[in-house]
Design a protein around this motif. Structure first.
Motif, short mmCIF file in Angstrom:
data_model
loop_
_atom_site.label_atom_id
_atom_site.label_comp_id
_atom_site.label_asym_id
_atom_site.label_seq_id
_atom_site.Cartn_x
_atom_site.Cartn_y
_atom_site.Cartn_z
N GLY A 32 0.89 -0.88 0.24
CA GLY A 32 -0.09 0.17 0.03
C GLY A 32 0.65 0.71 0.24
N ALA A 33 1.93 1.60 0.50
CA ALA A 33 2.43 2.13 0.90
C ALA A 33 3.64 2.83 0.19
N ARG A 34 4.07 1.53 -0.86
CA ARG A 34 4.93 2.48 -1.60
C ARG A 34 4.35 2.20 -3.14
N ALA A 35 3.13 1.92 -3.40
CA ALA A 35 2.90 1.59 -3.99
C ALA A 35 1.49 2.89 -4.83
N ALA A 36 1.42 3.61 -3.66
CA ALA A 36 0.42 4.53 -3.52
C ALA A 36 -0.11 5.48 -4.87
N GLY A 37 1.33 5.97 -5.73
CA GLY A 37 1.26 6.58 -6.92
C GLY A 37 -0.19 5.61 -7.88
N VAL A 38 0.32 4.13 -7.54
CA VAL A 38 -0.39 3.42 -8.74
C VAL A 38 -1.83 3.17 -8.33
N TRP A 39 -1.98 3.37 -7.38
CA TRP A 39 -3.31 3.74 -6.68
C TRP A 39 -3.97 4.59 -7.35
N GLN A 40 -2.98 5.92 -6.96
CA GLN A 40 -3.83 7.18 -7.54
C GLN A 40 -3.64 7.48 -9.24
N ARG A 41 -3.19 6.71 -9.22
CA ARG A 41 -3.51 6.19 -11.14
C ARG A 41 -4.28 5.49 -11.53
N ALA A 42 -5.09 4.33 -10.95
CA ALA A 42 -6.02 3.33 -11.27
C ALA A 42 -6.76 4.28 -10.90
N ALA A 43 -7.22 5.31 -9.49
CA ALA A 43 -8.34 6.41 -9.15
C ALA A 43 -8.35 7.21 -10.95
N ASP A 44 -7.13 7.65 -11.11
CA ASP A 44 -7.80 8.52 -12.27
C ASP A 44 -8.28 8.48 -13.59
N MET A 45 -8.14 7.02 -13.45
CA MET A 45 -7.86 6.70 -15.00
C MET A 45 -9.76 6.21 -14.87
N ARG A 46 -10.39 5.61 -13.76
CA ARG A 46 -12.26 5.34 -13.37
C ARG A 46 -12.23 6.99 -13.67
N GLU A 47 -12.14 7.77 -13.05
CA GLU A 47 -12.61 9.25 -13.39
C GLU A 47 -12.90 9.74 -14.33
N ARG A 48 -11.52 9.55 -15.72
CA ARG A 48 -11.36 9.83 -16.41
C ARG A 48 -12.66 9.59 -17.50
N HIS A 49 -12.57 8.35 -17.06
CA HIS A 49 -13.79 7.57 -18.13
C HIS A 49 -14.85 7.68 -17.57
N ARG A 50 -15.02 7.88 -16.21
CA ARG A 50 -16.38 8.99 -16.39
C ARG A 50 -16.81 9.97 -16.89
N ARG A 51 -16.10 10.96 -16.41
CA ARG A 51 -16.64 11.80 -17.33
C ARG A 51 -16.15 11.84 -18.77
N TYR A 52 -15.80 10.76 -19.57
CA TYR A 52 -15.48 10.88 -20.85
C TYR A 52 -16.58 10.41 -21.69
N VAL A 53 -17.23 9.14 -20.79
CA VAL A 53 -18.51 8.47 -21.05
C VAL A 53 -19.53 9.03 -20.87
N VAL A 54 -20.06 10.27 -20.60
CA VAL A 54 -20.74 11.04 -20.11
C VAL A 54 -20.89 11.86 -21.11
N GLU A 55 -19.24 13.14 -21.25
CA GLU A 55 -19.32 13.72 -22.28
C GLU A 55 -20.04 13.45 -24.18
N HIS A 56 -19.20 12.21 -23.84
CA HIS A 56 -18.85 11.67 -25.64
C HIS A 56 -19.70 10.56 -26.08
N GLY A 57 -20.56 9.65 -24.98
CA GLY A 57 -21.12 8.74 -24.75
C GLY A 57 -20.93 7.14 -25.30
N THR A 58 -19.05 7.03 -25.45
CA THR A 58 -19.03 5.99 -26.04
C THR A 58 -17.45 5.88 -24.88
N ASP A 59 -17.03 4.48 -24.74
CA ASP A 59 -15.87 4.60 -24.06
C ASP A 59 -14.66 5.60 -24.55
N MET A 60 -13.47 5.87 -23.93
CA MET A 60 -12.51 6.31 -24.30
C MET A 60 -11.24 4.69 -25.51
#
Length: 808
Positions: free
Chosen positions: A757-785
């Motif tokens: 957990g501690a040494r891979a916090a950046g990986v965790w955040q990167r994955a979480a950011d990708m999920r949020e980017r996807h959510r916004r993209y789908v709402v805006e464009h109506g299709t997957d990234m």
């Protein structure tokens, strides 16, 4: 009452003797444990301590049994009885005992006084014979406890049996159920050339357990209009409490003769080519039989009417063991059948009683279709090599699994074109489920009007579609139970409509395995597709993977659930299911393009094992074992798991990841709970005892927890699956909504792997950011990234899977 060549007095009296014998045997099964021929006055010790069974429907069933015997004997017509009111088993069992078929199967229940006593003593008692038409009753193909399926079973039995007459007795209580109401339409699918005939007998005795029945209270003209509207030609026979039995026998014999004549005329015209094949369809006969509930039984009890009322439904005279007057009333009732005229001094039926009984396999308890395994043949399944897709490396190509399976089914339909012992059933979804290749071998069967705009409709097709899952399932059950093979393809969510039917069939197969003389039948096979993760056109209402949970809660010796991850594994699973015996197989597979992970030989090995480690997808080094296990079951979960493994290889290259794929869900169970279960040592070898296991599962997550609760690693298990978050949305958004996407799986690995957990916090955040980017993209464009639905990454070659040994 219909007019036909009248019975002679002698013929009518012989039929009445047979009917009286059945009624006597039936009533005695409810009450007696000794003194079967009433050679002495009844005493309390002659009576069973617990009186269980159903009398009310039995006299009507016995009447039909008697007259079906006459029809078979007179015309040499092979016939199968489907007894809708299955709680009247005592009547059907009496018929089998009287004709001798029961004695042939169970010599200890002989056709004499000792055998009669055993027949009575065993009925509806612990260690004996159940109170419904279970597999232990000769001539039965349905238990009949859950009402609604008699007519569907009858039509299924008649398909592709051109010389068989199936007489389906429909109780008026059963006629109120939704499945039965739809089943009347099955006559629009019965091919008079290649199929047999179904003769429905709507038996109106007026009452259910404690209420009148709807159809029995309709005037005859209204009821006739209803049946004619369904496309039948009804023949009415009515008997009331004061109707002389011989009059009723003459009327029913005339109706059966008229029906048989009309059936013969329809079939001769169709088979000679004289029938209208463009716009008209046959109007098949049926019989509407009205008889009093509990006919010939006690007229009243304690001043209340019993015969011809709901009070005769079960045991019409309770408490006879403790009440001397009721015991005398019981004796008067039983003696009213004049058993001394029906049985000789040894308890054997007299010749005149058996005058209407056919011989050999024409007897209703001996007809081979009622023990369908006697007629079952191996399917000529084409070789899988002709259909398997090439796989140069895992994930390099993609195919639609069900479309390829459709080609295999087309080959099977072609191979059985002359035999006609395989059919495909579905609720208007063959095209939608990408199985339309089958039309190259068979049209969809259809007997109603044909229009110029119709496609793939024909009079002799073996693909049957009707928008009733109940009717599809009932047809398939009737088809399989009488010695054939088939497949029911459905949207996954709507298999739940027939969950209770599936339960009843599992119970039947489980019980039949315990009956020595029952031969194994073909498996009942479900293909569930258009599943929860890819309902692109529909949405939440079409997203429900719960049928798996339901099936896996049933008899483990019968149920099987397979989740093939790609096209070649689907072919292997389907090949196995279509060869199986005495099982219920649920196969869940996608119809949309799916990456190909395994070549045919790898798929065969993997499916035989039921689960295995995919070494090429993981990053284990040497013998140190994994830091974390990524497990998956189902095509979409496998896709997401392999994408997560690819991300972990890139983002955390020092992490040792093991990937496990599960095809056979029962492999997760203990061998004490399912014959396919892994023992603890095998399970621990695959999943470890103490490493975190992140399991991406096709259905509801708690099922995996339930199946693995006793395993050492269960405390380390985190399951991601469908959690009732659905909508009309994009494919990748569905997995994100339900927390089963690759990024969430990566986050789970970081959260659950000790020290990471501690040494891979950046990986965790990167994955979480990708999920949020996807959510916004789908709402805006109506299709997957782009890339959001993840290209498959083949990893480091395509080494074969490893895992436990093949299940039994």
């Amino acid at each position: 009452m219909p007019e036909h060549e009248s019975l002679t007095d002698r013929e009518a009296e012989a039929l009445d003797a047979h009917w009286r014998a059945l009624n006597y045997l039936t009533a005695c099964q409810l009450y007696l444990r000794a003194n079967p021929l009433l050679r002495e006055p009844l005493r309390p010790e002659h009576i069973k301590p617990r009186l269980l069974g159903h009398w009310g429907t039995c006299p009507g069933l016995s009447l039909v049994y008697t007259h079906l015997n006459r029809l078979v004997s007179r015309r040499g017509q092979r016939a199968l009885g489907v007894w809708g009111p299955g709680h009247g088993a005592a009547a059907v069992l009496s018929g089998a005992w009287l004709e001798g078929s029961y004695e042939e199967l169970r010599p200890e229940v002989s056709r004499d006084e000792p055998g009669m006593e055993r027949l009575f003593a065993e009925f509806s008692q612990p260690g004996g014979v159940p109170s419904h038409t279970s597999p232990s009753v000769p001539g039965s193909i349905q238990e009949g406890g859950e009402l609604g399926y008699a007519l569907a079973h009858a039509y299924g039995a008649a398909f592709d049996r051109p010389d068989l007459l199936v007489c389906a007795v429909v109780g008026d209580g059963e006629a109120e159920t939704g499945p039965l109401a739809t089943s009347w339409h099955a006559n629009k699918f019965l091919d008079p050339v290649h199929d047999g005939a179904v003769l429905p007998v709507l038996h109106l005795n007026g009452y259910k357990i404690a209420n009148p029945t709807v159809l029995s209270r309709l005037p005859e003209d209204e009821l006739g209009s209803l049946m004619r509207g369904y496309g039948y030609d009804p023949l009415f026979v009515t008997a009331r409490p004061d109707t002389p039995p011989l009059e009723a026998h003459r009327a029913l014999a005339g109706a059966f003769d008229a029906a048989a004549d009309r059936i013969g005329a329809i079939q001769r015209a169709a088979r000679s080519g004289d029938a209208d094949t463009t716009g008209g369809r046959p109007r098949w006969p049926m019989v509407v039989l009205r008889t009093p509930k509990g006919w010939s039984g006690p007229r009243e009890l304690d001043g209340e009417p019993v015969e011809d009322t709901w009070r005769s439904h079960q045991v019409p005279l309770p408490g006879v063991r403790d009440d001397p007057e009721r015991l005398r009333q019981l004796e008067r009732w039983l003696r009213s059948y004049r058993p001394d005229e029906l049985f000789d001094q040894d308890g054997r039926p007299r010749p005149e009683v058996l005058a209407c009984v056919p011989e050999g396999d024409l007897r209703l308890g001996a007809v081979p279709e009622a023990n369908g395994g006697r007629l079952l043949r191996e399917l000529p399944l084409p070789p899988l090599e002709s259909y398997a897709v090439p796989v140069e490396r895992p994930g390099a190509g993609a195919h639609e699994p069900t479309r390829v399976l459709g080609e295999l089914l087309k080959g099977l339909l072609e191979a059985t074109a002359e035999r006609r012992d395989f059919r495909l059933f579905g609720p208007d979804e063959t095209d939608s489920n990408h199985l339309s290749a089958v039309y190259g071998a068979s049209d969809r069967g259809w007997q109603a009007e044909l229009l110029g705009t119709d496609t793939h409709l024909g009079r002799h097709g073996r693909v049957l579609e009707v928008l009733s899952e109940h009717l599809c399932q009932g047809w398939l059950e009737g088809y399989v139970l009488t010695g054939r093979n088939g497949l029911f393809a459905s949207y996954e969510a709507f298999a739940n409509l027939v969950a209770s039917m599936a339960s009843q069939h599992v119970k039947w197969v489980h019980s039949a395995r315990e009956v020595e003389w029952r031969r194994p039948i073909a498996a009942l096979n479900y293909l569930l597709t258009s599943h929860a993760w890819r309902q692109d056109h529909n949405g939440f209402s079409h997203q429900d993977p719960g049928f798996i949970d339901h099936v896996l809660s049933k008899s483990p010796d019968v149920v099987r659930v397979q989740l093939p991850p790609d096209t070649n594994t689907l072919l292997c699973v389907a090949d196995h299911a279509l060869r199986a015996r005495d099982t219920v197989n649920v196969v869940v597979a996608g119809k949309h393009p799916c990456f190909d992970w395994l070549d045919l030989e790898q798929a065969r090995t993997h499916c035989a094992r039921g689960l295995g480690v995919w070494e090429w997808a993981g990053t284990e080094r040497g013998d140190a074992g994994p830091d974390v296990v990524l497990a998956c079951a189902g095509d979409v979960p496998t896709h997401e798991t392999l994408a997560a493994a690819s991300l972990l290889r890139e983002w955390l290259p020092q992490l040792a990841v093991r990937v496990v794929n599960v095809v056979d869900m029962a492999r997760l169970m203990s061998p004490t709970e399912h014959p396919h279960g892994l023992d603890d040592a095998e399970f621990d070898t695959v999943f470890t005892r103490d490493r975190p296991v992140i399991f991406a599962y096709h259905g509801y997550p708690w099922l995996v927890h339930r199946l693995t609760y006793s395993r050492a690693v269960h405390g380390q298990l985190a399951v991601r699956g469908y959690r009732e978050s659905g909508s009309t949305t994009t494919p990748f958004d569905m997995v994100v909504r339900n927390g089963m996407d690759r990024y969430h799986l990566v986050m789970d690995v970081v959260d659950r792997t000790p020290g990471l957990g501690a040494r891979a916090a950046g990986v965790w955040q990167r994955a979480a950011d990708m999920r949020e980017r996807h959510r916004r993209y789908v709402v805006e464009h109506g299709t997957d990234m782009a890339g959001g639905s993840a290209r498959g990454r083949g990893g480091r070659g395509a080494a074969g899977p490893r895992g436990g040994g093949p299940p039994g």
